[in-house]
Design a protein around this motif. Structure first.
Motif, PDB file in Angstrom:
ATOM      1  N   MET A   1       0.784  -1.327   0.047  1.00  0.00           N
ATOM      2  CA  MET A   1      -0.104  -0.104  -0.052  1.00  0.00           C
ATOM      3  C   MET A   1       0.940   1.109  -0.041  1.00  0.00           C
ATOM      4  O   MET A   1       1.700   1.281   0.684  1.00  0.00           O
ATOM      5  N   SER A   2       0.476   2.150  -0.868  1.00  0.00           N
ATOM      6  CA  SER A   2       1.449   3.570  -0.874  1.00  0.00           C
ATOM      7  C   SER A   2       1.136   4.173   0.410  1.00  0.00           C
ATOM      8  O   SER A   2       0.297   3.914   1.040  1.00  0.00           O
ATOM      9  N   LEU A   3       1.824   5.280   0.392  1.00  0.00           N
ATOM     10  CA  LEU A   3       1.957   6.087   1.555  1.00  0.00           C
ATOM     11  C   LEU A   3       0.553   6.979   1.773  1.00  0.00           C
ATOM     12  O   LEU A   3      -0.031   7.313   2.603  1.00  0.00           O
ATOM     13  N   PHE A   4       0.043   7.247   0.198  1.00  0.00           N
ATOM     14  CA  PHE A   4      -1.084   8.012   0.052  1.00  0.00           C
ATOM     15  C   PHE A   4      -2.211   7.400   1.035  1.00  0.00           C
ATOM     16  O   PHE A   4      -3.123   8.212   1.564  1.00  0.00           O
ATOM     17  N   GLN A   5      -2.504   6.070   0.802  1.00  0.00           N
ATOM     18  CA  GLN A   5      -3.453   5.251   1.225  1.00  0.00           C
ATOM     19  C   GLN A   5      -3.428   5.026   2.639  1.00  0.00           C
ATOM     20  O   GLN A   5      -4.245   4.281   3.114  1.00  0.00           O
ATOM     21  N   GLN A   6      -2.159   5.001   3.109  1.00  0.00           N
ATOM     22  CA  GLN A   6      -2.176   4.338   4.558  1.00  0.00           C
ATOM     23  C   GLN A   6      -2.673   5.098   5.777  1.00  0.00           C
ATOM     24  O   GLN A   6      -2.659   6.255   5.533  1.00  0.00           O
ATOM     25  N   PRO A   7      -3.298   4.609   6.709  1.00  0.00           N
ATOM     26  CA  PRO A   7      -4.112   5.337   7.835  1.00  0.00           C
ATOM     27  C   PRO A   7      -3.070   6.017   8.407  1.00  0.00           C
ATOM     28  O   PRO A   7      -1.927   5.541   8.719  1.00  0.00           O
ATOM     29  N   VAL A   8      -3.217   7.341   8.764  1.00  0.00           N
ATOM     30  CA  VAL A   8      -2.113   7.816   9.406  1.00  0.00           C
ATOM     31  C   VAL A   8      -1.960   7.402  10.845  1.00  0.00           C
ATOM     32  O   VAL A   8      -0.820   7.593  11.376  1.00  0.00           O
ATOM     33  N   GLY A   9      -3.040   6.720  11.620  1.00  0.00           N
ATOM     34  CA  GLY A   9      -2.682   6.207  12.674  1.00  0.00           C
ATOM     35  C   GLY A   9      -1.832   5.212  12.605  1.00  0.00           C
ATOM     36  O   GLY A   9      -0.838   4.762  13.614  1.00  0.00           O
ATOM     37  N   ARG A  10      -1.750   4.191  11.652  1.00  0.00           N
ATOM     38  CA  ARG A  10      -0.775   3.202  11.278  1.00  0.00           C
ATOM     39  C   ARG A  10       0.557   3.726  11.088  1.00  0.00           C
ATOM     40  O   ARG A  10       1.629   3.400  11.448  1.00  0.00           O
ATOM     41  N   LEU A  11       0.600   4.973  10.294  1.00  0.00           N
ATOM     42  CA  LEU A  11       1.964   5.287  10.244  1.00  0.00           C
ATOM     43  C   LEU A  11       2.690   5.972  11.351  1.00  0.00           C
ATOM     44  O   LEU A  11       3.820   5.716  11.689  1.00  0.00           O
ATOM     45  N   ALA A  12       1.876   6.525  12.241  1.00  0.00           N
ATOM     46  CA  ALA A  12       2.281   7.028  13.577  1.00  0.00           C
ATOM     47  C   ALA A  12       2.789   5.962  14.485  1.00  0.00           C
ATOM     48  O   ALA A  12       3.543   6.220  15.328  1.00  0.00           O
ATOM     49  N   LEU A  13       2.162   4.655  14.194  1.00  0.00           N
ATOM     50  CA  LEU A  13       2.936   3.711  15.043  1.00  0.00           C
ATOM     51  C   LEU A  13       3.788   2.976  14.664  1.00  0.00           C
ATOM     52  O   LEU A  13       4.809   2.560  15.205  1.00  0.00           O
ATOM     53  N   THR A  14       4.178   3.027  13.110  1.00  0.00           N
ATOM     54  CA  THR A  14       5.190   2.162  12.396  1.00  0.00           C
ATOM     55  C   THR A  14       6.292   2.906  11.872  1.00  0.00           C
ATOM     56  O   THR A  14       7.165   2.345  11.754  1.00  0.00           O
ATOM     57  N   LEU A  15       6.182   4.322  11.687  1.00  0.00           N
ATOM     58  CA  LEU A  15       7.221   5.184  11.361  1.00  0.00           C
ATOM     59  C   LEU A  15       7.750   5.939  12.335  1.00  0.00           C
ATOM     60  O   LEU A  15       7.140   7.030  12.797  1.00  0.00           O
ATOM     61  N   PRO A  16       8.888   5.733  12.806  1.00  0.00           N
ATOM     62  CA  PRO A  16       9.496   6.556  14.027  1.00  0.00           C
ATOM     63  C   PRO A  16       9.786   8.048  13.428  1.00  0.00           C
ATOM     64  O   PRO A  16      10.165   8.316  12.458  1.00  0.00           O
ATOM     65  N   GLY A  17       9.339   9.060  14.340  1.00  0.00           N
ATOM     66  CA  GLY A  17       9.313  10.424  13.865  1.00  0.00           C
ATOM     67  C   GLY A  17       7.990  10.860  13.189  1.00  0.00           C
ATOM     68  O   GLY A  17       8.053  12.130  13.144  1.00  0.00           O
ATOM     69  N   ALA A  18       7.159  10.141  12.773  1.00  0.00           N
ATOM     70  CA  ALA A  18       6.127  10.375  11.753  1.00  0.00           C
ATOM     71  C   ALA A  18       5.171  11.308  12.749  1.00  0.00           C
ATOM     72  O   ALA A  18       4.496  12.361  12.250  1.00  0.00           O
ATOM     73  N   THR A  19       5.108  11.257  14.296  1.00  0.00           N
ATOM     74  CA  THR A  19       4.048  12.171  14.887  1.00  0.00           C
ATOM     75  C   THR A  19       4.812  13.351  15.183  1.00  0.00           C
ATOM     76  O   THR A  19       3.792  14.272  15.088  1.00  0.00           O
ATOM     77  N   ARG A  20       5.993  13.726  14.903  1.00  0.00           N
ATOM     78  CA  ARG A  20       6.533  14.989  15.028  1.00  0.00           C
ATOM     79  C   ARG A  20       6.040  15.722  13.658  1.00  0.00           C
ATOM     80  O   ARG A  20       5.697  16.970  13.808  1.00  0.00           O
ATOM     81  N   ILE A  21       6.190  14.973  12.544  1.00  0.00           N
ATOM     82  CA  ILE A  21       5.823  15.631  11.402  1.00  0.00           C
ATOM     83  C   ILE A  21       4.334  15.911  11.317  1.00  0.00           C
ATOM     84  O   ILE A  21       4.064  17.109  11.026  1.00  0.00           O
ATOM     85  N   PHE A  22       3.529  15.064  12.036  1.00  0.00           N
ATOM     86  CA  PHE A  22       2.104  15.184  11.936  1.00  0.00           C
ATOM     87  C   PHE A  22       1.783  16.551  12.854  1.00  0.00           C
ATOM     88  O   PHE A  22       0.845  17.187  12.554  1.00  0.00           O
ATOM     89  N   HIS A  23       2.616  16.585  14.064  1.00  0.00           N
ATOM     90  CA  HIS A  23       2.413  17.920  14.777  1.00  0.00           C
ATOM     91  C   HIS A  23       2.383  19.135  14.231  1.00  0.00           C
ATOM     92  O   HIS A  23       1.741  20.050  14.333  1.00  0.00           O
TER      93      HIS A  23
END
Length: 218
Positions: free
Chosen positions: A1-23
């Protein structure tokens, strides 16, 4: 699944540092964790390519960060109780105290966040009720493996998380996105620093429950 379609909650769990980008980009990864990255970017008015570039530029996993996906329910619940429930109970009375002080001293200024004390008092009351329901009803059920029977309480908790998210949006409106005005006193600046910390903690708290603990229950 491409990044476009991945749920943001899943990305926050699996991609270290993603929450900082989201904030940084005001992406709602806690209450809106089931939205795709593309949907979340559209809702936040963020250019999707800019967001994807930032996520792809994140370094490999930080060994300091605990991967809570690997934790048992007991470990995850213990972490939530210690890192978030206990901390919120310290944060909120202090936020109310500082907000009251700022409104009392600077209430005549156009930039003063008048109404913030009342809003944080409401948040405190609602969150205390919410946390007690989790501690006394939901978490004991999940510790016993009663995921199927817990779906009703989980639905209630998700709804209350949405209410918490709406309260945070009101905080952002009153504080000009937690930006102290020119000439703000030390207490005013300290209040906004504490609000920013509380907001990040609450979003991470809701994220771990909505997107991990509750999802496990089915």
């Amino acid at each position: 699944m491409s990044l476009f379609q991945q749920p943001v909650g899943r990305l926050a769990l699996t991609l270290p540092g993603a929450t900082r980008i989201f904030h940084e980009h005001h992406i709602d990864f806690c209450c809106g964790g089931r939205m795709s990255l593309e949907q979340a970017a559209t809702q936040a008015g963020v250019d999707i390519e800019t967001l994807i570039t930032a996520l792809q530029a994140l370094p490999a996993g930080n060994p300091i960060d605990r991967d809570w996906q690997e934790a048992s329910n007991d470990e995850l619940i213990d972490h939530i109780l210690e890192r978030y429930h206990a901390v919120h109970r310290q944060q909120l009375p202090e936020l109310i105290r500082m907000a009251r002080r700022v409104e009392l001293v600077h209430g005549e200024r156009d930039t003063c966040p008048n109404g913030l004390t009342d809003l944080f008092t409401t948040i405190h009351q609602e969150m205390e009720s919410h946390m007690q329901k989790e501690e006394q009803i939901l978490f004991p059920m999940l510790r016993k493996g009663m995921g199927a029977q817990a779906r009703g309480p989980i639905s209630v908790m998700r709804h209350e998380h949405d209410d918490h998210g709406e309260n945070l949006e009101q905080v952002m409106v009153l504080t000009n996105n937690i930006t102290p005005p020119k000439g703000a006193c030390t207490t005013w600046r300290a209040l906004y620093t504490a609000i920013s910390e509380f907001r990040e903690d609450l979003m991470q708290h809701i994220h771990l429950e909505n997107n991990l603990l509750f999802e496990r229950a089915g």
